[in-house]
Design a protein around this motif. Structure first.
Motif, mmCIF file in Angstrom:
data_model
loop_
_atom_site.group_PDB
_atom_site.id
_atom_site.type_symbol
_atom_site.label_atom_id
_atom_site.label_comp_id
_atom_site.label_asym_id
_atom_site.label_seq_id
_atom_site.Cartn_x
_atom_site.Cartn_y
_atom_site.Cartn_z
ATOM 1 N N ALA A 1 -71.382 21.910 -113.997
ATOM 2 C CA ALA A 1 -71.831 22.260 -112.945
ATOM 3 C C ALA A 1 -73.408 21.673 -112.949
ATOM 4 N N ILE A 2 -73.952 21.373 -111.761
ATOM 5 C CA ILE A 2 -75.612 20.863 -111.690
ATOM 6 C C ILE A 2 -76.119 22.337 -111.686
ATOM 7 N N SER A 3 -77.188 22.331 -112.570
ATOM 8 C CA SER A 3 -77.690 23.813 -112.908
ATOM 9 C C SER A 3 -79.015 23.977 -112.159
ATOM 10 N N GLY A 4 -79.766 22.865 -111.506
ATOM 11 C CA GLY A 4 -80.742 23.050 -110.785
ATOM 12 C C GLY A 4 -82.114 22.530 -111.431
ATOM 13 N N ARG A 5 -82.030 21.755 -112.393
ATOM 14 C CA ARG A 5 -82.892 20.869 -113.257
ATOM 15 C C ARG A 5 -82.734 19.587 -112.988
ATOM 16 N N TYR A 6 -83.674 18.704 -112.533
ATOM 17 C CA TYR A 6 -83.416 17.313 -112.510
ATOM 18 C C TYR A 6 -84.836 16.512 -112.968
ATOM 19 N N ILE A 7 -84.656 15.483 -113.283
ATOM 20 C CA ILE A 7 -85.605 14.156 -113.501
ATOM 21 C C ILE A 7 -85.143 13.060 -112.681
ATOM 22 N N GLY B 1 -81.627 21.775 -95.665
ATOM 23 C CA GLY B 1 -80.818 21.338 -96.883
ATOM 24 C C GLY B 1 -81.885 21.015 -98.269
ATOM 25 N N LEU B 2 -81.474 20.994 -99.241
ATOM 26 C CA LEU B 2 -82.220 20.576 -100.236
ATOM 27 C C LEU B 2 -82.576 19.155 -100.463
ATOM 28 N N GLY B 3 -81.687 18.397 -99.923
ATOM 29 C CA GLY B 3 -82.070 16.889 -99.766
ATOM 30 C C GLY B 3 -83.493 16.786 -99.174
ATOM 31 N N LEU C 1 -87.036 21.436 -109.884
ATOM 32 C CA LEU C 1 -86.500 22.774 -110.350
ATOM 33 C C LEU C 1 -86.230 23.820 -109.448
ATOM 34 N N LEU C 2 -85.192 24.091 -109.303
ATOM 35 C CA LEU C 2 -84.666 25.101 -108.249
ATOM 36 C C LEU C 2 -84.967 26.411 -108.685
ATOM 37 N N PRO C 3 -86.047 27.219 -107.877
ATOM 38 C CA PRO C 3 -86.416 28.506 -108.597
ATOM 39 C C PRO C 3 -85.454 29.495 -108.652
ATOM 40 N N ASP C 4 -84.567 29.607 -107.894
ATOM 41 C CA ASP C 4 -83.477 30.766 -107.968
ATOM 42 C C ASP C 4 -82.953 30.763 -109.269
ATOM 43 N N MET C 5 -82.754 29.431 -109.920
ATOM 44 C CA MET C 5 -81.919 29.425 -111.275
ATOM 45 C C MET C 5 -82.884 29.593 -112.265
ATOM 46 N N LEU C 6 -82.841 30.747 -113.038
ATOM 47 C CA LEU C 6 -83.613 31.116 -114.142
ATOM 48 C C LEU C 6 -82.783 30.654 -115.515
ATOM 49 N N VAL D 1 -70.042 15.321 -107.477
ATOM 50 C CA VAL D 1 -69.374 15.754 -106.071
ATOM 51 C C VAL D 1 -70.067 17.240 -105.666
ATOM 52 N N GLU D 2 -70.524 17.305 -104.679
ATOM 53 C CA GLU D 2 -71.229 18.350 -103.878
ATOM 54 C C GLU D 2 -70.255 19.574 -103.578
ATOM 55 N N LYS D 3 -70.279 20.529 -104.122
ATOM 56 C CA LYS D 3 -69.341 21.858 -103.642
ATOM 57 C C LYS D 3 -67.950 21.137 -103.522
ATOM 58 N N PRO D 4 -67.138 21.002 -104.368
ATOM 59 C CA PRO D 4 -65.742 20.138 -104.511
ATOM 60 C C PRO D 4 -64.859 21.343 -104.072
ATOM 61 N N GLN E 1 -68.562 26.257 -105.894
ATOM 62 C CA GLN E 1 -70.198 26.628 -105.602
ATOM 63 C C GLN E 1 -71.266 25.937 -105.715
ATOM 64 N N TYR E 2 -70.772 24.567 -106.557
ATOM 65 C CA TYR E 2 -71.876 23.734 -107.319
ATOM 66 C C TYR E 2 -71.959 22.432 -107.087
ATOM 67 N N GLY E 3 -72.725 21.643 -107.480
ATOM 68 C CA GLY E 3 -72.542 20.213 -107.626
ATOM 69 C C GLY E 3 -71.754 20.077 -108.864
ATOM 70 N N ILE E 4 -70.759 19.022 -108.915
ATOM 71 C CA ILE E 4 -70.042 18.853 -110.153
ATOM 72 C C ILE E 4 -70.170 17.534 -110.628
ATOM 73 N N ILE F 1 -78.599 18.212 -95.309
ATOM 74 C CA ILE F 1 -78.887 17.012 -95.952
ATOM 75 C C ILE F 1 -78.810 17.152 -97.620
ATOM 76 N N GLN F 2 -77.744 16.741 -98.154
ATOM 77 C CA GLN F 2 -77.543 16.949 -99.851
ATOM 78 C C GLN F 2 -78.183 16.180 -100.547
ATOM 79 N N LEU F 3 -78.897 16.751 -101.425
ATOM 80 C CA LEU F 3 -79.583 15.758 -102.665
ATOM 81 C C LEU F 3 -78.507 15.059 -103.599
ATOM 82 N N THR F 4 -77.269 15.500 -103.866
ATOM 83 C CA THR F 4 -76.117 15.081 -104.302
ATOM 84 C C THR F 4 -75.550 13.806 -103.654
ATOM 85 N N ASP F 5 -75.661 13.912 -102.276
ATOM 86 C CA ASP F 5 -75.014 12.646 -101.650
ATOM 87 C C ASP F 5 -76.111 11.271 -102.003
HETATM 88 C C1 G1P Z 1 -77.956 23.324 -105.145
HETATM 89 C C2 G1P Z 1 -77.317 21.939 -105.393
HETATM 90 C C3 G1P Z 1 -76.027 21.985 -106.249
HETATM 91 C C4 G1P Z 1 -76.552 22.736 -107.627
HETATM 92 C C5 G1P Z 1 -76.909 24.138 -106.822
HETATM 93 C C6 G1P Z 1 -77.500 24.919 -108.290
HETATM 94 O O1 G1P Z 1 -76.986 24.087 -104.282
HETATM 95 O O2 G1P Z 1 -76.876 21.241 -104.028
HETATM 96 O O3 G1P Z 1 -75.730 20.565 -106.518
HETATM 97 O O4 G1P Z 1 -75.351 22.979 -108.208
HETATM 98 O O5 G1P Z 1 -78.014 24.053 -106.220
HETATM 99 O O6 G1P Z 1 -77.971 25.906 -107.636
HETATM 100 P P1 G1P Z 1 -77.194 25.184 -103.330
HETATM 101 O O7 G1P Z 1 -77.407 26.332 -104.189
HETATM 102 O O8 G1P Z 1 -78.626 25.046 -102.799
HETATM 103 O O9 G1P Z 1 -76.278 25.620 -102.546
#
Ligand code: G1P
Length: 301
Positions: A208-214, A111-113, A131-136, A195-198, A174-177, A234-238
């Motif tokens: 939604a959490i878009s994939g960029r954090y500080i 998991g991301l965490g 930075l989550l690279p999938d998300m441009l 909350v992660e994927k409610p 589908q996202y952290g909200i 293991i979830q980063l959001t938790d």
């Molecule tokens: C991760 C995060 C989620 C975030 C998402 C953005 O989820 O856990 O909070 O909204 O990235 O892409 P994943 O896409 O890894 O399931």
């Protein structure tokens, strides 16, 4: 004054199962959007925000990412011999300098965490970007999403910052909200909930959490003891939720468009959008695209 954000983590260990068979032998981060790999776009965004060192959390079959960010002497020599100095300059400008990258392996897909925690020793005791690279993130501003967040971080004098964007009701699962608290101004607000994927119908908002954090380094201790959460990962959001009991979390509303390049549709749309934004090809590309759409429309009638 808040400590500067010098280092960034890019988790690149994911298998890319949503994009098979393209990702069987090629890492999903190396698929190209216009003329550069997805991961290069994200590194460019990080550098535009002042990041000096990038920690790639990789996995098996991802070695080509390390090669991509290294110098290629044969190629540089050949370009020089052939007088292709513009291409050579562009290549050099984009290559990370010596000691500016680190690579560590996640080993298991937990998991991301867990991926973030794998970078703990290399980051050390300082705030960092993730930075989550999938998300441009295609910014309307000059310097990109992370630069927008670094500005917000300077204004709030530190804390933890998360980029958010609005998604339709049927996608909140589908996202952290995040929940929206007090407004700080310029699209920045205090986060009241995460909350992660409610489950459908239970999201506190459409942000939604878009994939960029500080994030502050205290997150690492929390990740170390984090139990598995949504999706048995293991979830980063938790861990961020736990950190929010002691530290401030801010939402930064991203000013731009987001393309999920881990999905086929998002990847295709990213190619169209980035091509239309490129001064060197947008004219002929728009022309060809319009002709194609018109022909497609006629064929469907
Ligand atoms: C991760 C995060 C989620 C975030 C998402 C953005 O989820 O856990 O909070 O909204 O990235 O892409 P994943 O896409 O890894 O399931």
């Amino acid at each position: 004054m808040a400590s500067p954000i010098r280092k960034a983590i890019l988790p690149v260990a994911g298998l890319g199962t949503r994009f098979l068979p393209a990702t069987k032998a090629v890492p999903k981060e190396m698929l190209t959007v216009v003329d550069r790999p997805v991961v290069q776009h994200v590194v460019d965004e990080a550098r535009a925000a002042g990041i000096e060192h990038i920690v790639f959390v990789t996995g098996r079959n991802k070695a080509v990412i390390e090669d991509h960010f290294d110098r290629q002497y044969e190629l540089e020599d050949t370009l020089k011999e052939r007088g292709k100095l513009k291409e050579l300059d562009a290549l050099r400008a984009e290559t990370m300098g010596p000691g500016m990258t680190s690579f560590t392996r996640q080993q298991l897909p937990l998991g991301l965490g867990h991926a973030v925690w794998c970078a703990r020793d290399i980051i050390g005791n300082e705030p960092f970007a993730l930075l989550l690279p999938d998300m441009l993130h295609m910014s309307r501003g000059r310097n990109g999403c992370l630069a927008q967040m670094v500005d917000a971080y300077a204004k709030t004098g530190g804390g933890n910052h998360i980029a958010v964007y609005e998604v339709p009701d049927d996608q909140t699962n589908q996202y952290g909200i995040v929940g929206q608290g007090a407004n700080i101004g310029d699209g920045v607000f205090k986060i009241s909930k995460m909350v992660e994927k409610p489950a459908k119908g239970t999201a506190p908002s459409n942000l939604a959490i878009s994939g960029r954090y500080i994030l502050q380094p205290e997150i690492f201790d929390l990740l170390e003891n984090q139990e598995r959460g949504a999706g048995n990962e293991i979830q980063l959001t938790d861990s961020m939720l736990k950190l929010a009991e002691e530290q401030e979390f801010y939402g930064v509303t991203f000013d731009g468009a987001i393309y999920d390049c881990g999905s086929k549709l998002g990847f295709l749309m990213a190619n169209v959008a980035y091509a239309l934004a490129r001064p060197d090809i947008r004219g002929p590309f728009r022309h060809e695209l319009n002709a194609l759409l018109a022909a497609n429309q006629r064929a469907a009638e």
